[in-house]
Design a protein around this motif. Structure first.
Motif, mmCIF file in Angstrom:
data_model
loop_
_atom_site.group_PDB
_atom_site.id
_atom_site.type_symbol
_atom_site.label_atom_id
_atom_site.label_comp_id
_atom_site.label_asym_id
_atom_site.label_seq_id
_atom_site.Cartn_x
_atom_site.Cartn_y
_atom_site.Cartn_z
ATOM 1 N N LEU A 1 24.496 101.659 -29.943
ATOM 2 C CA LEU A 1 25.483 102.577 -30.512
ATOM 3 C C LEU A 1 25.811 102.173 -31.945
ATOM 4 O O LEU A 1 25.827 103.009 -32.868
ATOM 5 C CB LEU A 1 26.754 102.586 -29.656
ATOM 6 N N ALA A 2 26.039 100.877 -32.140
ATOM 7 C CA ALA A 2 26.325 100.389 -33.487
ATOM 8 C C ALA A 2 25.102 100.516 -34.392
ATOM 9 O O ALA A 2 25.220 100.857 -35.576
ATOM 10 C CB ALA A 2 26.784 98.929 -33.416
ATOM 11 N N THR A 3 23.923 100.235 -33.837
ATOM 12 C CA THR A 3 22.697 100.336 -34.623
ATOM 13 C C THR A 3 22.463 101.773 -35.067
ATOM 14 O O THR A 3 22.053 102.030 -36.209
ATOM 15 C CB THR A 3 21.492 99.827 -33.807
ATOM 16 N N TYR A 4 22.714 102.710 -34.177
ATOM 17 C CA TYR A 4 22.579 104.122 -34.526
ATOM 18 C C TYR A 4 23.526 104.485 -35.671
ATOM 19 O O TYR A 4 23.143 105.171 -36.628
ATOM 20 C CB TYR A 4 22.867 104.983 -33.297
ATOM 21 N N ARG A 5 24.762 103.996 -35.597
ATOM 22 C CA ARG A 5 25.739 104.311 -36.638
ATOM 23 C C ARG A 5 25.351 103.696 -37.986
ATOM 24 O O ARG A 5 25.525 104.326 -39.037
ATOM 25 C CB ARG A 5 27.124 103.820 -36.217
ATOM 26 N N VAL A 6 24.830 102.476 -37.976
ATOM 27 C CA VAL A 6 24.444 101.873 -39.248
ATOM 28 C C VAL A 6 23.203 102.558 -39.809
ATOM 29 O O VAL A 6 23.041 102.658 -41.028
ATOM 30 C CB VAL A 6 24.248 100.345 -39.108
ATOM 31 N N CYS A 7 22.336 103.072 -38.930
ATOM 32 C CA CYS A 7 21.183 103.850 -39.405
ATOM 33 C C CYS A 7 21.640 105.161 -40.029
ATOM 34 O O CYS A 7 21.106 105.592 -41.065
ATOM 35 C CB CYS A 7 20.218 104.119 -38.246
ATOM 36 N N GLU A 8 22.618 105.808 -39.412
ATOM 37 C CA GLU A 8 23.202 107.023 -39.995
ATOM 38 C C GLU A 8 23.749 106.745 -41.393
ATOM 39 O O GLU A 8 23.521 107.511 -42.329
ATOM 40 C CB GLU A 8 24.355 107.521 -39.112
ATOM 41 N N LEU A 9 24.470 105.644 -41.486
ATOM 42 C CA LEU A 9 25.070 105.277 -42.767
ATOM 43 C C LEU A 9 23.995 104.999 -43.814
ATOM 44 O O LEU A 9 24.085 105.463 -44.959
ATOM 45 C CB LEU A 9 25.967 104.049 -42.577
ATOM 46 N N ALA A 10 22.970 104.267 -43.425
ATOM 47 C CA ALA A 10 21.886 103.946 -44.355
ATOM 48 C C ALA A 10 21.167 105.203 -44.824
ATOM 49 O O ALA A 10 20.834 105.342 -46.007
ATOM 50 C CB ALA A 10 20.906 102.985 -43.696
ATOM 51 N N ARG A 11 20.938 106.130 -43.898
ATOM 52 C CA ARG A 11 20.153 107.326 -44.216
ATOM 53 C C ARG A 11 20.839 108.216 -45.245
ATOM 54 O O ARG A 11 20.190 109.049 -45.901
ATOM 55 C CB ARG A 11 19.863 108.124 -42.940
#
Length: 630
Positions: free
Chosen positions: A345-355
């Protein structure tokens, strides 16, 4: 990064409907939003979805050789493609694009399957050779990129990056495999030698598969393995310099891109080391991002901020809280199979932020497995020393009795939780480690499973794969064996699956420089004392990074990228936990004792026991079963 899919008829070249291939890649559009392609010929069809990273104007796939003999669909990045290209050009190859994909076409023509030894990268590809009438599938050494395949009722071999690509084919029979459920409940993920859909296989990391017309589909062949049986010689300072140089080379090779590039920065040693080496190599401010939690014990933002300031990065951050639970259904869709590592869940959110700012992001994944960074390695190493002092019979008698008698204090501070340690000391080291990497213990699984499920399993035990791998490992020491098993199972099944699915869900390419195979081959030769010393994992790496990073980042207790699900199930997600006990989806399988699930939820909410991770497992399983099997 991309998504691939295709069909090949080994027995006879039946016609392939291009629309069928199109559907198999369309459901993977998130892996490649920048373009798509379908190619068919008698008995074969290849599909591709493209996320443009290198040679943005060229490199369209499926790509064919100049004489149309060889066609490839490819997902990944070959970091040394320019060096391989120079070698091929010296042998007469003529290139018409600047993409790394074309290296595969010329490499196959000259070297065949032997080209894999020359490639440094992350990849999964399918290559068709019309002259040899064959299909060649390959996956990178560590399993960074996924590849699923299955033999269908009409004789076709179907393959796809993600399981959903195979599910789009109408001939795939959707029958659950109870052994994969046992594996998932034990480990928290479905490992690479299993699949929740019976009959579907995953090409293992470091393996390839050559399917020739007129012959049955053979077993995959291993083309690479990691060897822990040799030891490097040299002083600590010399080995330290070599480690830094290998890390530096790995980071720089992964900074090649024709699109915006950045890095994940958690504030831990691994991501901080990657950012430090990126800053050293870059003429511009490195773009970094991190996420934090509203639970203080899980929040690392202040360390990430300190590292970002130290290297003057362009830094951004975001908070993950219980109300981010709405992303769970997106995770279920992204993973297909049940996946219970809550840090997804956290990894998905940080990927969203990075993208929002970049298309490629470097991560620190891999250092814990390569250099013994997990806390469980420290425990395993210490326990093995104790086991070596006492005969097996005496250990089983003394520690076994104490372990069974000692209460299970899930709620107590860690120093008072002796039960698992005592039981581990009573057991064989490989068996004990296999249990330590699990989520739900064999005892708890036995309570959760019905008699019908136990009979259906037929003695299958999730931990056995770990035990077998450790006992057959090319290794000298118990620590070697534990790391080797994690690299074979935990790394591709959990860490890299999480990284691939969460990043691809938002069309972001994640790169793992600390998983450069040359770096891992060197790390595997390091003496145990260079990996683990005085309870300090990644000892040599931390010593080497002292020139870059502050002491409070290098030597603080490992926190990990952990979502605080246990607290959530006692607060905002209490109703979700209670709902599992009356789940029609779980009940309909006939595999679970619903009263046992109810007791788990009640005891966890009351603070009598710690079942947060198991409840998360059951919740993710429920949603995945509903999605895949209806």
């Amino acid at each position: 990064m991309c998504g691939i899919a295709g069909l090949f008829y080994p027995a006879t070249p039946k016609p392939v409907d291009p629309q069928r291939i199109a559907k198999m890649i369309e459901v993977q559009a998130h892996r490649g939003p920048d373009g798509s392609g379908v190619w068919t010929a008698p008995g074969v069809g290849l599909g591709h979805r493209r996320l443009s990273i290198i040679d943005l104007g060229g490199g369209a796939q499926p790509m064919q050789s100049f004489d149309e003999r060889i066609t490839v669909t490819y997902n990944g990045e070959i970091y040394n493609f320019r060096e391989v290209r120079l070698e091929l050009e010296a042998r007469g190859a003529h290139f018409v694009t600047e993409s790394d994909t074309e290296v595969l076409l010329h490499g196959w023509r000259l070297w065949g399957p032997g080209m894999l030894a020359r490639l440094n990268g992350m990849f999964a590809f399918a290559l068709h050779d019309a002259e040899r009438q064959c299909l060649f599938l390959a996956r990178d050494r560590l399993g960074v990129k996924p590849l699923h395949y299955v033999e269908l009722a009409d004789g076709a071999l179907a393959f796809a990056s993600e399981l959903k690509g195979l599910l789009a084919h109408p001939l795939l029979r959707r029958k659950p495999d109870i052994r994969a459920i046992e594996d998932f409940m034990a480990l928290g993920y479905v490992p690479d030698d299993a699949c929740i859909v019976a009959g579907v296989k995953k090409l293992a990391a470091g393996y390839c598969l050559l399917v020739e017309r007129g012959k049955p589909v053979p077993k995959p062949v291993q083309y690479w393995d990691l060897d822990f049986s040799n030891r490097a010689r040299g002083s600590a300072s010399a080995l330290e310099e070599e480690l830094v140089e290998r890390m530096r080379a790995a980071v720089r090779s992964r900074m090649v891109a024709d699109v915006p590039l950045g890095a994940f920065l958690s504030g831990g040693v691994d991501s901080s080391a990657v950012v430090a080496l990126m800053a050293e190599a870059s003429t511009r401010a490195v773009k970094t991002c991190t996420i934090g939690f509203d639970e203080a014990g899980h929040d690392e933002r202040r360390f990430a901020t300190e590292v970002a300031r130290r290297f003057a990065t362009d830094h951004r951050e975001r908070i993950v809280a219980p109300d981010d639970f709405s992303a769970v259904d997106r995770l279920v869709t992204a993973f297909d199979e049940p996946f219970a590592d809550a840090s997804a869940l956290a990894t998905y959110r940080v990927c969203e932020l990075a993208r929002e700012n970049v298309t490629v992001a470097l991560s620190g994944d891999g250092a814990d497995e390569a250099l013994a960074g997990y806390r469980r390695y420290k425990f395993q190493h210490a326990e093995e020393r104790v086991r070596g002092l006492l005969p097996a019979g005496l250990r089983a008698n003394v520690f076994g009795r104490l372990g069974h008698a000692y209460p299970k204090f899930d709620w107590a501070p860690r120093p008072l939780r002796f039960k698992s340690t005592l039981l581990a000391l009573a057991d064989d080291g490989d068996e004990a480690y296999a249990r330590s990497v699990g989520v739900t213990t064999p005892t708890l699984r036995a309570l959760l499973f019905t008699d019908a499920a136990t009979r259906a399993l037929g003695g299958h035990r999730a931990e056995e794969r770990y035990v077998a791998t450790m006992r057959g490992a090319p290794a000298r020491d118990a620590l070697d064996r534990a790391q080797y098993a994690d690299i074979k199972h935990w790394l591709p099944g959990d860490i890299l699956t999480k990284s691939d699915r969460t990043s691809m869900a938002v069309s972001l390419e994640a790169r793992e420089p600390l998983l450069d195979h040359r770096l891992l081959e060197f790390a595997a030769t390091l003496p145990v004392s260079m990996r683990l010393r005085r309870g300090q994992g990644k000892w040599l790496m931390k010593k080497a990074m002292e020139r870059y990073l502050p002491q409070n980042v290098l030597y603080r207790p490992k926190m990990g990228f952990v979502t605080p699900i246990s607290a959530w199930f006692r607060g905002a997600l209490t109703d979700e936990a209670q709902g599992l006990a009356v789940s029609k989806t779980l009940s309909a399988t006939g595999w679970f004792d619903m009263r046992a699930i109810q007791h788990l939820a009640e005891d966890h909410r009351a603070g009598k026991a710690e079942h947060g991770r198991t409840l998360w497992q059951l919740m993710m399983l429920e949603r995945s079963l509903a999605r895949v099997f209806g």
